[in-house]
Design a protein around this motif. Structure first.
Motif, PDB file in Angstrom:
ATOM      1  N   ASN A 113      10.419  28.880 -49.294  1.00  0.00           N
ATOM      2  CA  ASN A 113       9.408  29.782 -48.749  1.00  0.00           C
ATOM      3  C   ASN A 113       9.777  30.103 -47.314  1.00  0.00           C
ATOM      4  O   ASN A 113      10.876  29.815 -46.862  1.00  0.00           O
ATOM      5  N   TYR A 114       8.836  30.647 -46.611  1.00  0.00           N
ATOM      6  CA  TYR A 114       9.052  31.043 -45.215  1.00  0.00           C
ATOM      7  C   TYR A 114       9.561  29.878 -44.368  1.00  0.00           C
ATOM      8  O   TYR A 114      10.378  30.063 -43.484  1.00  0.00           O
ATOM      9  N   LEU A 115       9.104  28.676 -44.643  1.00  0.00           N
ATOM     10  CA  LEU A 115       9.552  27.510 -43.875  1.00  0.00           C
ATOM     11  C   LEU A 115      10.874  26.945 -44.383  1.00  0.00           C
ATOM     12  O   LEU A 115      11.369  25.973 -43.850  1.00  0.00           O
ATOM     13  N   SER A 116      11.435  27.546 -45.439  1.00  0.00           N
ATOM     14  CA  SER A 116      12.685  27.086 -46.061  1.00  0.00           C
ATOM     15  C   SER A 116      12.582  25.625 -46.484  1.00  0.00           C
ATOM     16  O   SER A 116      13.497  24.837 -46.292  1.00  0.00           O
ATOM     17  N   ALA A 117      11.437  25.272 -47.051  1.00  0.00           N
ATOM     18  CA  ALA A 117      11.203  23.896 -47.468  1.00  0.00           C
ATOM     19  C   ALA A 117      10.256  23.889 -48.662  1.00  0.00           C
ATOM     20  O   ALA A 117       9.533  24.851 -48.904  1.00  0.00           O
ATOM     21  N   ASP A 118      10.283  22.800 -49.405  1.00  0.00           N
ATOM     22  CA  ASP A 118       9.365  22.621 -50.526  1.00  0.00           C
ATOM     23  C   ASP A 118       8.071  22.018 -49.987  1.00  0.00           C
ATOM     24  O   ASP A 118       8.064  20.911 -49.458  1.00  0.00           O
ATOM     25  N   LEU A 119       6.975  22.733 -50.129  1.00  0.00           N
ATOM     26  CA  LEU A 119       5.682  22.276 -49.619  1.00  0.00           C
ATOM     27  C   LEU A 119       4.966  21.330 -50.581  1.00  0.00           C
ATOM     28  O   LEU A 119       3.932  20.769 -50.235  1.00  0.00           O
ATOM     29  N   SER A 120       5.520  21.148 -51.776  1.00  0.00           N
ATOM     30  CA  SER A 120       4.883  20.271 -52.766  1.00  0.00           C
ATOM     31  C   SER A 120       4.842  18.839 -52.246  1.00  0.00           C
ATOM     32  O   SER A 120       5.796  18.364 -51.632  1.00  0.00           O
ATOM     33  N   GLY A 121       3.727  18.161 -52.507  1.00  0.00           N
ATOM     34  CA  GLY A 121       3.629  16.776 -52.091  1.00  0.00           C
ATOM     35  C   GLY A 121       2.206  16.256 -52.108  1.00  0.00           C
ATOM     36  O   GLY A 121       1.255  16.974 -52.413  1.00  0.00           O
TER      37      GLY A 121
END
Length: 130
Positions: A113-121
């Motif tokens: 995404n925009y943060l270039s990271a997986d936000l799942s958690g």
């Protein structure tokens, strides 16, 4: 006579400034404050903002290294246990929020995404991060 006129002008200016400065205060007292909760998962912070007027959803923001991404999520039912959001600036990414007593589980359909990271958690409620 000049002193009397000057005195009246000063009184009108003072009264006018008192009335004008008190109006914003009364306006602010009618606004409902946002309830902010902060959750953390590793280096990610999740801010959730709610107020009484937004019964259908909440505003959220993820933060990583002082960069953020946020949007509005809609509750799936009246229990407010689950909410979803399709990011307005990234239509192929849907977020699902599942709420527990002191945590939120976030799942994303797109790992980048925009943060270039997986936000799942599994985000845990923080008492005070200030």
């Amino acid at each position: 006579m000049k002193k009397c006129v000057m005195f009246l002008i000063c009184v009108f200016l003072l009264v006018g400034s008192q009335v004008h400065s008190s109006q914003p205060l009364s306006f602010q007292s009618h606004e409902k404050p946002l309830d902010r909760k902060v959750y953390q998962y590793h280096d990610y912070l999740l801010y959730i903002y709610e107020n009484d007027e937004k019964q259908k959803g909440f505003t959220f923001e993820f933060e990583l290294n002082q960069s953020g991404i946020g949007d509005f999520a809609t509750y799936q039912d009246d229990s407010h246990q689950q909410a979803t959001c399709i990011l307005s600036h990234q239509k192929d990414c849907q977020l699902t929020f599942t709420f527990g007593k002191d945590y939120v589980i976030v799942k994303t359909t797109d790992e980048e995404n925009y943060l270039s990271a997986d936000l799942s958690g599994h985000y845990v409620l923080q008492e005070d991060l200030s």
